[in-house]
Design a protein around this motif. Structure first.
Motif, PDB file in Angstrom:
ATOM      1  N   PHE A 153      -8.244   9.435   1.932  1.00  0.00           N
ATOM      2  CA  PHE A 153      -6.903   9.659   1.405  1.00  0.00           C
ATOM      3  C   PHE A 153      -6.357   8.380   0.780  1.00  0.00           C
ATOM      4  O   PHE A 153      -6.759   7.270   1.157  1.00  0.00           O
ATOM      5  N   SER A 154      -5.428   8.539  -0.146  1.00  0.00           N
ATOM      6  CA  SER A 154      -4.813   7.386  -0.803  1.00  0.00           C
ATOM      7  C   SER A 154      -3.592   6.869  -0.055  1.00  0.00           C
ATOM      8  O   SER A 154      -3.159   5.738  -0.276  1.00  0.00           O
ATOM      9  N   GLY A 155      -3.032   7.715   0.805  1.00  0.00           N
ATOM     10  CA  GLY A 155      -1.832   7.309   1.505  1.00  0.00           C
ATOM     11  C   GLY A 155      -1.484   8.266   2.620  1.00  0.00           C
ATOM     12  O   GLY A 155      -2.191   9.245   2.880  1.00  0.00           O
ATOM     13  N   VAL A 156      -0.361   7.997   3.265  1.00  0.00           N
ATOM     14  CA  VAL A 156       0.109   8.799   4.407  1.00  0.00           C
ATOM     15  C   VAL A 156       1.599   9.064   4.239  1.00  0.00           C
ATOM     16  O   VAL A 156       2.362   8.162   3.873  1.00  0.00           O
ATOM     17  N   GLN A 192      -4.895  -0.627   2.972  1.00  0.00           N
ATOM     18  CA  GLN A 192      -4.469  -0.436   1.582  1.00  0.00           C
ATOM     19  C   GLN A 192      -4.060   1.015   1.314  1.00  0.00           C
ATOM     20  O   GLN A 192      -4.477   1.630   0.327  1.00  0.00           O
ATOM     21  N   GLN A 193      -3.235   1.519   2.213  1.00  0.00           N
ATOM     22  CA  GLN A 193      -2.722   2.878   2.088  1.00  0.00           C
ATOM     23  C   GLN A 193      -1.277   2.846   1.590  1.00  0.00           C
ATOM     24  O   GLN A 193      -0.464   2.039   2.052  1.00  0.00           O
ATOM     25  N   GLU A 194      -0.957   3.728   0.654  1.00  0.00           N
ATOM     26  CA  GLU A 194       0.424   3.887   0.224  1.00  0.00           C
ATOM     27  C   GLU A 194       1.148   4.782   1.236  1.00  0.00           C
ATOM     28  O   GLU A 194       0.542   5.674   1.823  1.00  0.00           O
ATOM     29  N   LEU A 195       2.425   4.537   1.411  1.00  0.00           N
ATOM     30  CA  LEU A 195       3.202   5.320   2.376  1.00  0.00           C
ATOM     31  C   LEU A 195       4.405   5.970   1.708  1.00  0.00           C
ATOM     32  O   LEU A 195       5.034   5.400   0.825  1.00  0.00           O
ATOM     33  N   THR A 196       4.708   7.191   2.139  1.00  0.00           N
ATOM     34  CA  THR A 196       6.004   7.811   1.911  1.00  0.00           C
ATOM     35  C   THR A 196       6.538   8.180   3.290  1.00  0.00           C
ATOM     36  O   THR A 196       5.817   8.063   4.290  1.00  0.00           O
TER      37      THR A 196
END
Length: 261
Positions: A25-28, A53-57
């Protein structure tokens, strides 16, 4: 594609970030309630974000809240919990925050509750600007007390709010009889998409276990330029629903190519 932390509810969010990176996955999308339920240290979440190196929302607190409740104390507490969520987002590096709009206490009070909702969201938009995060209002499923359930209702709400406020499109919230892609195209200011399947009995079922047109959705989702969050809720330590979703994505083959690394 991002992973919703609620698909790994048994884990702390720092562990979910590590798992998301391992799975490609690219992010969480971090759910505020999960951070607080586990008591996860915010610094460990920020450290995991940087390490993997994960993007977060972030999904703000929503359970038990109502931004336009008849009871003023409930309205005010709902505001405080979402402001607390946005501050959490700022501290862990999650710049986009999804919030649930309020819902009816009584349909007969619809005009009054609409006024209260705009007032609450205006205050939250001002708070978001101060915290340097983006407020994103989710289009809800058409259940008994929800009323922000169509692109037109969301757009009407957005038109009364600052242009910095965006929306979250939830694929599973669109009624099965309605064209999902047409609904998306009618919606203004989309900053995020929630993705799961849906059946006539239940919203948010594992991919391939509902009735949504996955052969159409997967190619479409590869063309959007906003995060697509794989959503669901799973209490199991073995992540049974997540594993079902991943197996379905694998079975989709070229139709799902690019959704995961």
């Amino acid at each position: 594609m991002y992973l919703s932390s609620t698909l790994c509810w048994d884990n702390g969010v720092d562990e979910v970030i590590a798992l998301a990176a391992h799975l490609g996955f690219s992010g969480v999308e971090v759910w505020a309630e999960q951070v607080w339920q586990h008591g996860t240290d915010e610094s460990s979440i920020a450290a995991a974000r940087a390490r993997y190196q994960q993007e977060l929302t972030l999904h703000a607190a929503s359970w038990d809240l109502n931004l336009c409740a008849l009871n003023e104390s409930v309205r005010q507490q709902s505001l405080r919990e979402i402001e607390r969520s946005m501050d959490l987002a700022r501290r862990i590096g999650a710049p986009n925050v999804t919030v649930h709009p309020g819902h009816y206490t009584l349909p007969q009070l619809s005009e009054l509750q609409w006024t209260w909702l705009i007032d609450s969201l205006t205050k939250l938009a001002n708070c978001a600007e101060q915290l340097q995060v983006t407020l994103s209002i989710e289009m809800m499923e058409p259940t008994a007390k929800e009323f922000v359930t169509t692109p037109e209702m969301v757009n009407q709400l957005l038109s009364a709010l600052p242009p910095s406020v965006t929306t979250t499109f939830d694929v599973a919230h669109v009624p099965l009889k309605v064209n999902c892609l047409a609904s998306f195209k009618r919606l203004n200011r989309v900053s995020k998409i929630h993705f799961s399947d849906s059946s006539s009995e239940r919203y948010h079922v594992p991919l391939g276990k509902g009735a949504l047109p996955m052969d159409v959705l997967f190619p479409f989702l590869q063309t959007v330029d906003v995060p697509v969050v794989l959503e669901g809720f799973d209490l199991s330590a073995t992540h049974e629903i997540l594993q079902q979703d991943l197996e379905f994505i694998k079975q989709m083959g070229t139709a799902a190519r690019g959704m995961l690394l």
